[in-house]
Design an enzyme around this catalytic site. Structure first.
Site, PDB file in Angstrom:
ATOM      1  N   CYS A 400       0.834  -1.212   0.000  1.00 19.79           N
ATOM      2  CA  CYS A 400       0.000   0.000   0.000  1.00 19.79           C
ATOM      3  C   CYS A 400       0.867   1.260   0.000  1.00 19.79           C
ATOM      4  CB  CYS A 400      -0.914  -0.041   1.226  1.00 19.79           C
ATOM      5  SG  CYS A 400      -1.628   1.538   1.685  1.00 19.79           S
ATOM      6  N   CYS A 403       0.190   3.740   2.848  1.00 16.25           N
ATOM      7  CA  CYS A 403       0.725   3.179   4.100  1.00 16.25           C
ATOM      8  C   CYS A 403       2.211   3.495   4.222  1.00 16.25           C
ATOM      9  CB  CYS A 403       0.528   1.663   4.148  1.00 16.25           C
ATOM     10  SG  CYS A 403      -1.185   1.109   4.049  1.00 16.25           S
TER      11      CYS A 403
END
Length: 704
Positions: A400, A403
């Site tokens: 991600c 993230c």
């Protein structure tokens, strides 16, 4: 090739973090020669008048390819002249308020992105991605020909044209338009159905053939390996080996980066297959294989030997991504960790991604940012309960991008670390590994990153969905910690039918942060319409207006302005006036850019005048300035700045009015611009240190 796409997305993320700055900043200046119009309506009007197609630059300020095209393509005078001759050129930032409806209408999902439209706004051609001038021009020349444009090729296909040449050309057009979905797959399938297998290796079909290869298990891939000599003869050994090795690379990379659990037998089979396919030992896929093997076996010293001595041939961006997975290895002992840190420090000095390496090092030594627990969820929860604190849990995945951004650019901030380490217990949890898999189900995590504040019993106090910049993140965290009603109770009360304004003020903000409202602005407006006096002017209602009413054309905003005094009784004049300023000031900026019409701007001033603001209020002053600007009374406007603006007691008001000066005098004389520069320099001398940078930027803009 989904796994490979993930790797490449990570590579793009580093490029974005390294170079993406505002197009108005020093690092992204471009001497653009294109003669753009900045209004969609104006472009349509001119297209009809001049009998031209529209070239629509669907710009996005965050996208590196957009800036690269500005610098390398649209700054070329010869090319810009050619564009002006053949097109009406339209420039709109599709991430802006005005641009978003166009982005939705034309399904602009990726950048860089360019459209060719007819005078009715219908798509003639679509181009996704950046190109160098010769190729870009050739693509646009196809758009000028009704038979070879995207729209024209679609019509020819619908009319039944199916020759090999047509299908090949059509696939090219679809590829440029990034239409690699069902239509593209169908065209390629039809093309290869018309070809004999022995023709697959021909040079003219190579790009289509290779794009069909998804993994080493594909029948087409197996055919290529078995008939490698034919492919090499037509396309060269380097190209063929690169494709074969690339597909094995994507099989090995998840093991080498720790994204996939170690499987020694599977890795050995991949090695034997590479040998059988004739990939020589000097190819960089073999060092990657060694890293995967040693990492999986826990032989970290041997793994680091490969990192330090055998990866010279690995593409730099790929190596950066691979390097930055090293801090994720939790099994390193102290000596091994020190070796990794030393390696990362050396790479930081030689790589263009220095800040990411430093962030990774900081993650390992963890001196400034959030100190995350290295424990199980239950252990971290117990610690939080014992200390009377909330547990902050970051739910992430290794693939991600947001993230990664949160970990590298937000959680590392000292002011965030200082706050978290004193007030919270913090835990990072990979939702695709270990107990994270069960926690993902327990807390119903469907997007990443999702972050929680939990009490000692594991109840959700607050939920935050998505990445944010450091300040916005801290604001959300502090909202959650100060929340009157915890998330889990708030949601229950709402579901039970509670619609009191006190609850809804918390509910909309909480669910907005949690990402659980698809159209929060619309829902807020619908709710506000149900309120009656005195609830309409309550502190709770004000909270909704302040957080969610942000467009000057909204009926709710007009209600706020027209009832300014009633709201001020509850929250004070300053809060209300600053809110109104935050909504209107950007509209004025857009007006100066040419993105808002004179008629629309006049309606805004009519609304401002109806509120009867103080003569010293920023918008009152701004209205006078814009009136002079509209009349091109530049000397009178500069007199106003030198006498009235400079004497205003509010430093923020002065700064807000000053920073737009370069736009106001854009079409003034050189003497008037020199006067504006002198004013800006004097203002900078008297400004507070925090405003110095804004004045320097203003002086630079005025000097251009």
């Amino acid at each position: 090739m989904k796994k490979l796409v993930i790797v490449l997305n990570l590579v793009c993320m580093f490029a974005l973090g390294s170079f993406a700055q505002s197009m108005y900043g020093d690092a992204a200046k471009a001497d653009v020669k294109m003669k753009y119009v900045y209004s969609f309506e104006e472009a349509l009007k001119r297209a009809k008048e001049e009998h031209k197609l529209i070239f629509f630059n669907c710009f996005a300020d965050w996208a590196i390819p957009c800036h690269s095209m500005n610098k390398l393509v649209f700054s070329d005078q010869e090319f810009a002249d050619w564009m002006d001759k053949h097109f009406v050129n339209l420039f709109i930032d599709v991430t802006s308020r005005e641009g978003r409806p166009l982005a939705e209408k034309y399904r602009i999902r990726f950048q860089a992105h360019y459209l060719v439209l007819d005078e009715n706004g219908q798509i003639v051609h679509r181009i996704v991605g950046g190109y160098q001038i010769p190729e870009f021009k050739a693509i646009l020349e196809k758009a000028l020909n009704p038979k070879t444009s995207f729209a024209g090729m679609n019509k020819r296909y619908e009319a039944g044209e199916r020759s090999v040449k047509f299908l090949s050309d059509y696939a090219d057009i679809l590829s440029v338009a990034d239409q690699d979905g069902e239509v593209y797959a169908k065209i390629i399938e039809e093309l290869f159905n018309k070809l004999k297998k022995k023709e697959w290796s021909k040079k003219e079909y190579w790009k289509f053939f290779t794009r069909q290869l998804k993994s080493v298990n594909d029948e087409m891939f197996k055919y290529m390996v078995e008939n490698k000599a034919d492919f090499v003869k037509s396309n060269g050994a380097e190209k063929v080996d690169r494709i074969i090795a690339g597909l094995y690379f994507q099989e090995i990379y998840p093991y080498a980066s720790g994204k996939k659990a170690y499987d020694g037998e599977e890795l050995l089979n991949i090695y034997l297959d590479m040998q059988k396919a004739g990939i020589t030992e000097n190819h960089h896929v073999y060092p990657l294989y060694e890293i995967a093997r040693y990492r999986g076996e826990g032989q970290f010293d041997k793994m680091m030997d490969v990192f330090e001595h055998k990866l010279d041939s690995l593409p730099e961006q790929t190596l950066v991504v691979l390097d930055l997975t090293l801090p994720e290895i939790k099994e390193l002992d102290k000596k091994e960790q020190e070796r990794v840190v030393t390696y990362l420090k050396q790479r930081a000095e030689t790589s263009g991604a220095k800040k990411f390496y430093l962030a990774a090092i900081n993650d390992m030594v963890n001196t400034d940012g959030i100190k995350f627990e290295k424990s199980s969820f239950e252990e971290a929860l117990k610690k939080a309960k014992d200390q009377g604190k909330l547990l902050f849990m970051d739910c992430y995945t290794t693939w991600c991008g947001p993230c990664k951004m949160m970990s590298n650019q937000v959680f590392k901030q000292k002011f965030i670390g200082d706050f978290f380490n004193q007030n919270l217990v913090s835990l990072k949890m990979d939702m695709e590994k270990g107990e994270g898999i069960d926690l993902q189900k327990k807390f119903d995590v469907n997007a990443f990153p999702t972050m929680f504040l939990l009490n000692g019993d594991g109840n959700i106090i607050y939920k935050i969905l998505g990445g944010r910049d450091p300040r916005a993140f801290m604001e959300a965290i502090q909202r959650g910690m100060k929340q009157n009603i915890p998330y889990y109770i708030l949601k229950g009360k709402y579901e039970a039918g509670d619609r009191s304004v006190e609850l809804m003020a918390d509910y909309f903000q909480t669910m907005s942060d949690a990402g659980e409202l698809k159209n929060v602005d619309g829902e807020v407006k619908s709710y506000l319409a149900t309120l009656k006096v005195p609830e309409s002017y309550s502190v709770s209602a004000w909270t909704l207006y302040d957080n969610f009413v942000n467009h000057v054309s909204d009926a709710e905003f007009k209600f706020l302005v027209n009832n300014r005094k009633e709201f001020a009784k509850q929250v004070g004049d300053s809060a209300v006036d600053k809110k109104i300023e935050r909504v209107i000031f950007p509209v004025v900026i857009d007006y100066l850019k040419g993105a808002v019409s004179k008629e629309s701007m006049d309606q805004v001033w009519k609304l401002v005048n109806s509120a009867q603001f103080s003569p010293e209020y920023s918008l009152t002053l701004l209205h006078k300035i814009i009136s002079m600007y509209d009349k091109k009374e530049y000397d009178k406007m500069l007199d106003f700045y030198e006498k009235t603006v400079t004497s205003n007691q509010d430093a923020k008001v002065r700064l807000n009015l000053d920073v737009i000066l370069h736009r106001l005098v854009k079409n003034s004389s050189s003497e008037q611009k020199a006067r504006a520069i002198a004013y800006a320099k004097k203002s900078m001398e008297n400004a507070k240190p925090g405003a110095q940078g804004s004045y320097k930027a203003l002086i630079e803009a005025l000097s251009e």
